[in-house]
Design a protein around this motif. Structure first.
Motif, PDB file in Angstrom:
ATOM      1  N   PRO A   1       0.805  -1.227   0.000  1.00 46.94           N
ATOM      2  CA  PRO A   1       0.000   0.000   0.000  1.00 46.94           C
ATOM      3  C   PRO A   1       0.832   1.269   0.000  1.00 46.94           C
ATOM      4  CG  PRO A   1      -0.811  -1.560   1.647  1.00 46.94           C
ATOM      5  CD  PRO A   1       0.493  -2.099   1.146  1.00 46.94           C
ATOM      6  N   GLU A   2       1.957   1.247   0.718  1.00 48.76           N
ATOM      7  CA  GLU A   2       2.818   2.423   0.821  1.00 48.76           C
ATOM      8  C   GLU A   2       4.274   2.001   0.692  1.00 48.76           C
ATOM      9  OE1 GLU A   2       1.980   5.565   1.061  1.00 48.76           O
ATOM     10  OE2 GLU A   2      -0.171   5.201   1.241  1.00 48.76           O
ATOM     11  N   PRO A   3       5.053   2.682  -0.153  1.00 53.06           N
ATOM     12  CA  PRO A   3       6.484   2.384  -0.211  1.00 53.06           C
ATOM     13  C   PRO A   3       7.138   2.741   1.124  1.00 53.06           C
ATOM     14  CG  PRO A   3       5.801   3.778  -2.053  1.00 53.06           C
ATOM     15  CD  PRO A   3       4.668   3.745  -1.083  1.00 53.06           C
ATOM     16  N   GLU A   4       8.098   1.929   1.530  1.00 52.44           N
ATOM     17  CA  GLU A   4       8.787   2.180   2.794  1.00 52.44           C
ATOM     18  C   GLU A   4      10.257   1.830   2.637  1.00 52.44           C
ATOM     19  OE1 GLU A   4       8.842   0.389   7.336  1.00 52.44           O
ATOM     20  OE2 GLU A   4       7.076   0.085   6.101  1.00 52.44           O
ATOM     21  N   TRP A   5      11.116   2.727   3.084  1.00 53.84           N
ATOM     22  CA  TRP A   5      12.549   2.455   3.042  1.00 53.84           C
ATOM     23  C   TRP A   5      12.905   1.421   4.096  1.00 53.84           C
ATOM     24  CZ3 TRP A   5      15.626   4.006  -0.752  1.00 53.84           C
ATOM     25  CH2 TRP A   5      15.227   5.098  -1.519  1.00 53.84           C
ATOM     26  N   VAL A   6      13.605   0.374   3.665  1.00 52.34           N
ATOM     27  CA  VAL A   6      14.095  -0.647   4.585  1.00 52.34           C
ATOM     28  C   VAL A   6      15.567  -0.896   4.256  1.00 52.34           C
ATOM     29  CG1 VAL A   6      13.868  -3.027   5.394  1.00 52.34           C
ATOM     30  CG2 VAL A   6      11.823  -1.742   4.719  1.00 52.34           C
ATOM     31  N   ASN A   7      16.448  -0.459   5.136  1.00 52.88           N
ATOM     32  CA  ASN A   7      17.887  -0.682   4.951  1.00 52.88           C
ATOM     33  C   ASN A   7      18.382  -0.288   3.556  1.00 52.88           C
ATOM     34  OD1 ASN A   7      18.116  -1.691   7.568  1.00 52.88           O
ATOM     35  ND2 ASN A   7      17.638  -3.768   6.917  1.00 52.88           N
ATOM     36  N   ASN A   8      18.052   0.895   3.108  1.00 47.09           N
ATOM     37  CA  ASN A   8      18.502   1.422   1.821  1.00 47.09           C
ATOM     38  C   ASN A   8      17.895   0.669   0.629  1.00 47.09           C
ATOM     39  OD1 ASN A   8      19.894   3.538   0.569  1.00 47.09           O
ATOM     40  ND2 ASN A   8      21.707   2.283   0.190  1.00 47.09           N
ATOM     41  N   THR A   9      16.732   0.048   0.846  1.00 44.68           N
ATOM     42  CA  THR A   9      15.985  -0.584  -0.244  1.00 44.68           C
ATOM     43  C   THR A   9      14.568  -0.026  -0.225  1.00 44.68           C
ATOM     44  OG1 THR A   9      14.907  -2.460   0.878  1.00 44.68           O
ATOM     45  CG2 THR A   9      17.242  -2.718   0.279  1.00 44.68           C
ATOM     46  N   ILE A  10      13.917  -0.048  -1.390  1.00 42.74           N
ATOM     47  CA  ILE A  10      12.524   0.402  -1.431  1.00 42.74           C
ATOM     48  C   ILE A  10      11.768  -0.349  -2.513  1.00 42.74           C
ATOM     49  CG2 ILE A  10      12.976   2.348  -2.989  1.00 42.74           C
ATOM     50  CD1 ILE A  10      10.819   3.888  -1.235  1.00 42.74           C
ATOM     51  N   CYS A  11      10.585  -0.827  -2.158  1.00 38.84           N
ATOM     52  CA  CYS A  11       9.671  -1.466  -3.105  1.00 38.84           C
ATOM     53  C   CYS A  11       8.704  -0.388  -3.586  1.00 38.84           C
ATOM     54  CB  CYS A  11       8.910  -2.612  -2.449  1.00 38.84           C
ATOM     55  SG  CYS A  11       7.661  -3.362  -3.524  1.00 38.84           S
ATOM     56  N   VAL A  12       8.699  -0.134  -4.900  1.00 43.41           N
ATOM     57  CA  VAL A  12       7.842   0.924  -5.443  1.00 43.41           C
ATOM     58  C   VAL A  12       6.590   0.374  -6.127  1.00 43.41           C
ATOM     59  CG1 VAL A  12       9.685   2.625  -5.671  1.00 43.41           C
ATOM     60  CG2 VAL A  12       9.218   1.049  -7.575  1.00 43.41           C
ATOM     61  N   ASP A  13       6.314  -0.927  -5.945  1.00 45.18           N
ATOM     62  CA  ASP A  13       5.090  -1.503  -6.509  1.00 45.18           C
ATOM     63  C   ASP A  13       3.931  -1.184  -5.574  1.00 45.18           C
ATOM     64  OD1 ASP A  13       2.964  -3.035  -7.422  1.00 45.18           O
ATOM     65  OD2 ASP A  13       4.187  -4.801  -7.829  1.00 45.18           O
ATOM     66  N   THR A  14       3.105  -0.244  -5.985  1.00 48.46           N
ATOM     67  CA  THR A  14       1.944   0.140  -5.169  1.00 48.46           C
ATOM     68  C   THR A  14       0.640  -0.294  -5.840  1.00 48.46           C
ATOM     69  OG1 THR A  14       2.264   2.369  -6.079  1.00 48.46           O
ATOM     70  CG2 THR A  14       3.027   1.987  -3.835  1.00 48.46           C
ATOM     71  N   GLY A  15       0.704  -1.370  -6.600  1.00 50.66           N
ATOM     72  CA  GLY A  15      -0.497  -2.050  -7.082  1.00 50.66           C
ATOM     73  C   GLY A  15      -1.369  -1.264  -8.034  1.00 50.66           C
ATOM     74  N   CYS A  16      -0.785  -0.602  -9.008  1.00 48.27           N
ATOM     75  CA  CYS A  16      -1.586   0.199  -9.941  1.00 48.27           C
ATOM     76  C   CYS A  16      -2.674  -0.633 -10.620  1.00 48.27           C
ATOM     77  CB  CYS A  16      -0.673   0.839 -10.988  1.00 48.27           C
ATOM     78  SG  CYS A  16      -1.531   1.947 -12.118  1.00 48.27           S
ATOM     79  N   VAL A  17      -2.304  -1.837 -11.087  1.00 49.34           N
ATOM     80  CA  VAL A  17      -3.282  -2.657 -11.800  1.00 49.34           C
ATOM     81  C   VAL A  17      -4.417  -3.116 -10.882  1.00 49.34           C
ATOM     82  CG1 VAL A  17      -2.234  -4.934 -11.450  1.00 49.34           C
ATOM     83  CG2 VAL A  17      -3.412  -4.432 -13.599  1.00 49.34           C
ATOM     84  N   PHE A  18      -4.142  -3.127  -9.581  1.00 48.11           N
ATOM     85  CA  PHE A  18      -5.151  -3.538  -8.606  1.00 48.11           C
ATOM     86  C   PHE A  18      -5.953  -2.356  -8.065  1.00 48.11           C
ATOM     87  CE2 PHE A  18      -1.707  -6.823  -7.815  1.00 48.11           C
ATOM     88  CZ  PHE A  18      -2.298  -7.779  -8.653  1.00 48.11           C
TER      89      PHE A  18
END
Length: 202
Positions: A148-165
């Motif tokens: 639902p929300e991108p979050e920084w974790v140890n200098n990594t970030i997941c930017v998949d916020t489910g556009c198709v969903f």
């Protein structure tokens, strides 16, 4: 992922292929492109998770375009190491020891991440939270698992916020570390797991 679940996978492919050919973009493959390539090569692949829709859309395209898609996907590298090693981009992320390397194991991690072997209540694989243990100096930007929300974790970030969903399409401006999001016009494909119930970032 460029294909599956959306209303116009050929249009997305045409856009991205053109941008890459013009030198305006780089692209890493997602697991959906890998599955599509296997299908286009005649492998026995189950038409699930939107692949049936993509194949139906590609049937309306010319054989030349479909062949160009297969060549494009086949030529994609598993990940990019950019800005002198300060930035790594991979579909599902990449552990430090795999960065800049090429092997079947590295490609598999870049495409699928790591799973625990278990499935959750929605029947989806439980993903190992590799980012929680990440200590690399390179920033790793990835997607694959909607959040639902991108979050920084140890200098990594997941930017998949489910556009198709029905979520958002999110990009990271680098090196500013600024997130930019655009809301989806609608839910194009019902998720197996409600987007609001996405697993918390590790």
């Amino acid at each position: 992922d460029l294909v599956d679940r959306g209303p116009d996978s050929p249009g997305v492919l045409r856009l991205v292929m053109g941008m890459v050919a013009a030198g305006h973009a780089i692209c890493v493959p997602g697991n959906h492109e890998q599955k599509l390539l296997r299908r286009l090569r005649g492998r026995d692949v189950r038409l699930t998770h939107g692949l049936a829709e993509t194949m139906a859309q590609l049937e309306a395209e010319s054989p030349e375009f479909v062949s160009a898609v297969a060549r494009f996907v086949d030529g994609l590298v598993s990940h990019f190491v950019l800005d002198g090693g300060r930035l790594v981009v991979a579909h599902a992320g990449l552990k430090e020891e795999y960065q800049g390397r090429a092997s079947g194991r590295v490609r598999a991690f870049a495409l699928f991440g790591e799973t625990t072997g278990e499935t959750d209540e929605y029947g989806l694989p439980v993903r190992y939270p590799w980012a929680r243990d990440y200590r690399g100096s390179a920033m790793v930007v990835y997607g694959h698992t909607p959040t639902p929300e991108p979050e920084w974790v140890n200098n990594t970030i997941c930017v998949d916020t489910g556009c198709v969903f029905g979520g958002r399409l999110t990009a990271l401006r680098y090196p500013e570390r600024e997130l930019v999001s655009v809301a989806a016009k609608r839910e194009w494909y019902a998720p197996a797991r409600p987007l609001t119930a996405a697993p918390a970032r590790p």
